[in-house]
Scaffold this motif. Structure first.
Motif, PDB file in Angstrom:
ATOM      1  N   PHE A 179      -4.641 -14.101  11.940  1.00  0.00           N
ATOM      2  CA  PHE A 179      -4.017 -12.857  11.490  1.00  0.00           C
ATOM      3  C   PHE A 179      -2.906 -12.443  12.447  1.00  0.00           C
ATOM      4  O   PHE A 179      -1.792 -12.106  12.031  1.00  0.00           O
ATOM      5  CB  PHE A 179      -5.078 -11.754  11.403  1.00  0.00           C
ATOM      6  N   ALA A 180      -3.198 -12.452  13.731  1.00  0.00           N
ATOM      7  CA  ALA A 180      -2.222 -12.032  14.731  1.00  0.00           C
ATOM      8  C   ALA A 180      -0.988 -12.932  14.719  1.00  0.00           C
ATOM      9  O   ALA A 180       0.146 -12.450  14.802  1.00  0.00           O
ATOM     10  CB  ALA A 180      -2.864 -12.024  16.116  1.00  0.00           C
ATOM     11  N   ASP A 181      -1.205 -14.219  14.594  1.00  0.00           N
ATOM     12  CA  ASP A 181      -0.070 -15.153  14.534  1.00  0.00           C
ATOM     13  C   ASP A 181       0.789 -14.913  13.301  1.00  0.00           C
ATOM     14  O   ASP A 181       2.022 -14.954  13.363  1.00  0.00           O
ATOM     15  CB  ASP A 181      -0.568 -16.596  14.544  1.00  0.00           C
ATOM     16  N   ASN A 182       0.135 -14.633  12.191  1.00  0.00           N
ATOM     17  CA  ASN A 182       0.859 -14.447  10.923  1.00  0.00           C
ATOM     18  C   ASN A 182       1.620 -13.127  10.861  1.00  0.00           C
ATOM     19  O   ASN A 182       2.670 -13.038  10.213  1.00  0.00           O
ATOM     20  CB  ASN A 182      -0.114 -14.516   9.745  1.00  0.00           C
ATOM     21  N   TYR A 183       1.087 -12.093  11.532  1.00  0.00           N
ATOM     22  CA  TYR A 183       1.637 -10.752  11.351  1.00  0.00           C
ATOM     23  C   TYR A 183       2.267 -10.155  12.606  1.00  0.00           C
ATOM     24  O   TYR A 183       2.615  -8.986  12.630  1.00  0.00           O
ATOM     25  CB  TYR A 183       0.542  -9.824  10.832  1.00  0.00           C
ATOM     26  N   LYS A 184       2.458 -10.963  13.624  1.00  0.00           N
ATOM     27  CA  LYS A 184       2.948 -10.444  14.907  1.00  0.00           C
ATOM     28  C   LYS A 184       4.331  -9.818  14.825  1.00  0.00           C
ATOM     29  O   LYS A 184       4.685  -8.958  15.650  1.00  0.00           O
ATOM     30  CB  LYS A 184       2.946 -11.543  15.965  1.00  0.00           C
ATOM     31  N   ASP A 185       5.128 -10.217  13.847  1.00  0.00           N
ATOM     32  CA  ASP A 185       6.489  -9.705  13.736  1.00  0.00           C
ATOM     33  C   ASP A 185       6.646  -8.593  12.701  1.00  0.00           C
ATOM     34  O   ASP A 185       7.753  -8.097  12.480  1.00  0.00           O
ATOM     35  CB  ASP A 185       7.458 -10.850  13.397  1.00  0.00           C
ATOM     36  N   GLU A 186       5.554  -8.204  12.072  1.00  0.00           N
ATOM     37  CA  GLU A 186       5.608  -7.129  11.079  1.00  0.00           C
ATOM     38  C   GLU A 186       5.749  -5.779  11.775  1.00  0.00           C
ATOM     39  O   GLU A 186       5.275  -5.584  12.893  1.00  0.00           O
ATOM     40  CB  GLU A 186       4.342  -7.126  10.217  1.00  0.00           C
ATOM     41  N   GLU A 187       6.377  -4.832  11.090  1.00  0.00           N
ATOM     42  CA  GLU A 187       6.581  -3.500  11.671  1.00  0.00           C
ATOM     43  C   GLU A 187       5.905  -2.388  10.874  1.00  0.00           C
ATOM     44  O   GLU A 187       5.963  -1.228  11.263  1.00  0.00           O
ATOM     45  CB  GLU A 187       8.082  -3.216  11.786  1.00  0.00           C
ATOM     46  N   LEU A 188       5.267  -2.737   9.760  1.00  0.00           N
ATOM     47  CA  LEU A 188       4.627  -1.738   8.898  1.00  0.00           C
ATOM     48  C   LEU A 188       3.373  -2.332   8.271  1.00  0.00           C
ATOM     49  O   LEU A 188       3.396  -3.456   7.760  1.00  0.00           O
ATOM     50  CB  LEU A 188       5.578  -1.288   7.790  1.00  0.00           C
ATOM     51  N   PHE A 189       2.269  -1.568   8.315  1.00  0.00           N
ATOM     52  CA  PHE A 189       1.010  -1.984   7.701  1.00  0.00           C
ATOM     53  C   PHE A 189       0.432  -0.824   6.892  1.00  0.00           C
ATOM     54  O   PHE A 189       0.509   0.334   7.316  1.00  0.00           O
ATOM     55  CB  PHE A 189      -0.022  -2.368   8.762  1.00  0.00           C
ATOM     56  N   TYR A 190      -0.170  -1.148   5.746  1.00  0.00           N
ATOM     57  CA  TYR A 190      -0.952  -0.179   4.986  1.00  0.00           C
ATOM     58  C   TYR A 190      -2.419  -0.591   5.074  1.00  0.00           C
ATOM     59  O   TYR A 190      -2.759  -1.763   4.880  1.00  0.00           O
ATOM     60  CB  TYR A 190      -0.514  -0.128   3.519  1.00  0.00           C
ATOM     61  N   ILE A 191      -3.286   0.387   5.366  1.00  0.00           N
ATOM     62  CA  ILE A 191      -4.712   0.131   5.542  1.00  0.00           C
ATOM     63  C   ILE A 191      -5.468   0.841   4.416  1.00  0.00           C
ATOM     64  O   ILE A 191      -5.339   2.058   4.248  1.00  0.00           O
ATOM     65  CB  ILE A 191      -5.236   0.661   6.890  1.00  0.00           C
ATOM     66  N   LEU A 192      -6.246   0.088   3.648  1.00  0.00           N
ATOM     67  CA  LEU A 192      -6.991   0.645   2.519  1.00  0.00           C
ATOM     68  C   LEU A 192      -8.490   0.601   2.765  1.00  0.00           C
ATOM     69  O   LEU A 192      -9.013  -0.370   3.316  1.00  0.00           O
ATOM     70  CB  LEU A 192      -6.705  -0.136   1.230  1.00  0.00           C
ATOM     71  N   SER A 193      -9.183   1.650   2.339  1.00  0.00           N
ATOM     72  CA  SER A 193     -10.635   1.646   2.289  1.00  0.00           C
ATOM     73  C   SER A 193     -11.100   2.865   1.502  1.00  0.00           C
ATOM     74  O   SER A 193     -10.279   3.653   1.007  1.00  0.00           O
ATOM     75  CB  SER A 193     -11.253   1.628   3.687  1.00  0.00           C
ATOM     76  N   SER A 194     -12.417   3.028   1.416  1.00  0.00           N
ATOM     77  CA  SER A 194     -12.985   4.132   0.632  1.00  0.00           C
ATOM     78  C   SER A 194     -14.292   4.592   1.273  1.00  0.00           C
ATOM     79  O   SER A 194     -14.724   4.052   2.291  1.00  0.00           O
ATOM     80  CB  SER A 194     -13.256   3.660  -0.807  1.00  0.00           C
ATOM     81  N   GLY A 195     -14.913   5.602   0.666  1.00  0.00           N
ATOM     82  CA  GLY A 195     -16.216   6.068   1.113  1.00  0.00           C
ATOM     83  C   GLY A 195     -16.219   6.496   2.569  1.00  0.00           C
ATOM     84  O   GLY A 195     -15.253   7.075   3.077  1.00  0.00           O
ATOM     85  N   ALA A 196     -17.298   6.178   3.262  1.00  0.00           N
ATOM     86  CA  ALA A 196     -17.437   6.571   4.661  1.00  0.00           C
ATOM     87  C   ALA A 196     -16.412   5.886   5.554  1.00  0.00           C
ATOM     88  O   ALA A 196     -16.146   6.340   6.666  1.00  0.00           O
ATOM     89  CB  ALA A 196     -18.848   6.233   5.156  1.00  0.00           C
ATOM     90  N   SER A 197     -15.819   4.790   5.072  1.00  0.00           N
ATOM     91  CA  SER A 197     -14.888   4.017   5.889  1.00  0.00           C
ATOM     92  C   SER A 197     -13.441   4.464   5.765  1.00  0.00           C
ATOM     93  O   SER A 197     -12.582   3.946   6.495  1.00  0.00           O
ATOM     94  CB  SER A 197     -14.970   2.531   5.524  1.00  0.00           C
ATOM     95  N   TYR A 198     -13.142   5.395   4.867  1.00  0.00           N
ATOM     96  CA  TYR A 198     -11.743   5.825   4.775  1.00  0.00           C
ATOM     97  C   TYR A 198     -11.268   6.395   6.111  1.00  0.00           C
ATOM     98  O   TYR A 198     -10.117   6.191   6.507  1.00  0.00           O
ATOM     99  CB  TYR A 198     -11.533   6.851   3.661  1.00  0.00           C
ATOM    100  N   GLY A 199     -12.154   7.073   6.814  1.00  0.00           N
ATOM    101  CA  GLY A 199     -11.786   7.609   8.120  1.00  0.00           C
ATOM    102  C   GLY A 199     -11.373   6.518   9.085  1.00  0.00           C
ATOM    103  O   GLY A 199     -10.481   6.719   9.916  1.00  0.00           O
TER     104      GLY A 199
END
Length: 322
Positions: A179-199
């Motif tokens: 993951f780190a190798d693939n995304y090391k040059d990215e500058e924006l991420f969206y994080i999705l989840s629901s329920g107790a994990s949305y926090g």
């Protein structure tokens, strides 16, 4: 301190029993409280729950705060001015206070009727970390005031979660490097989840990526993804999906299906795949974020390493006036 003894003591000092629970903190400590908010809103029939960033609690104090209220305040260093002031405000309004910190000499302790100085570090049992302690406190509060049918199942889950996490960390070790190798040059991420994990989706965005890596990030509730946010989905934008086990899994699965069709940069972290379903169905959803916190620490460490950006690096926090 023992959560059972603390809650029983506080409840015996009230007139009507504990009628409100306010969860108050800032940043990562506030994130640690979200599972407890979700639990009480889901399971309590009478107890009123509020989750507050500390400075808002100070300046927009809930009017129903009273002598039968319990205010739980968490601050890792114990000296966050907003959190200390929030505990003081709670005391001035006659509420019962519980403070959590990693610092034996924390200012927060001066305004805490009861205090938990918790363990911290990679080698600690997560049941002794703040997210689990706060969850135990609110489960005990519900059990004492209203009764909780799945109390024993929850206690069994507390006994299992650390072992699940240790296996999960080993399971994702190689994936996180990829993951780190693939995304090391990215500058924006969206994080999705629901329920107790949305926090924790929110927490991974604001703390792990924005604070610790200086990367743009935003959290999206899986249930809200289809009500606006999915319009930014494309093959160039990275998404991280934290898939829960439990009642809200269907929300995460719907998001996963859409992302599989229209996105290419998608990292799915599935609590079920990581073994959390060994915890009873009736309570498993409340343990998802405890697992995700530890697993996503492995992700952020791998990203920090490949980007040569240590997690402790700051340019504003603790360095300038704010």
């Amino acid at each position: 301190m023992n959560p059972v003894n603390v809650i029983n003591t506080i409840n015996s000092q009230t007139e009507q029993g504990i009628t409100e629970v306010y969860l108050v903190a800032c940043g990562g400590s506030l994130v640690d409280m979200y599972p407890s908010k979700y639990f009480l809103e889901s399971e309590a029939r009478k107890i009123v729950t509020g989750l507050y960033t500390a400075n808002e609690f100070v300046h927009a104090t809930p009017k129903r705060l009273n002598k039968d209220s319990l205010v739980i305040v968490c601050s890792h260093g114990g000296n966050t001015p907003e959190s200390v002031e929030a505990a003081k405000v709670a005391k001035e309004n006659g509420a019962h206070t519980i403070g959590l910190t990693h610092n034996n000499e924390a200012a927060l302790l001066s305004y805490s009727d009861h205090a938990f100085v918790y363990e911290w570090g990679a080698d600690t049992d997560v049941k002794n970390n703040p997210m689990a302690i706060i969850l135990e406190l609110v489960v005990e509060t519900l059990h004492v005031t209203e009764g909780y049918a799945h109390y024993e199942a929850f206690q069994n889950g507390i006994g299992k979660i650390n072992g699940i996490i240790k296996k999960g960390e080993q399971q994702v070790a190689e994936r996180t490097k990829e993951f780190a190798d693939n995304y090391k040059d990215e500058e924006l991420f969206y994080i999705l989840s629901s329920g107790a994990s949305y926090g924790h989706a929110y927490g991974f965005a604001i703390c792990s990526l924005m604070e610790m890596q200086w990367l743009n990030a935003a959290s999206i509730h899986s249930g809200e993804y289809f009500h606006g946010p999915f319009e930014v989905t494309d093959k160039e934008t990275p998404f991280i999906l934290l898939m829960n086990e439990g009642r809200t899994r269907v929300l995460d699965e719907r998001a996963k299906t859409f992302l599989g069709q229209y996105a290419e940069k998608v990292e799915v972290v599935d609590a079920k795949e990581l073994g959390i379903n060994t915890i009873a169905d009736e309570v498993v959803e409340f343990f998802n974020p405890i697992l995700f916190y530890s697993i996503m620490c492995v992700y952020r460490a791998a990203l920090a390493d490949v980007r040569n950006h240590p997690l402790e690096t700051r340019r504003y926090m603790g360095k300038v006036s704010y």
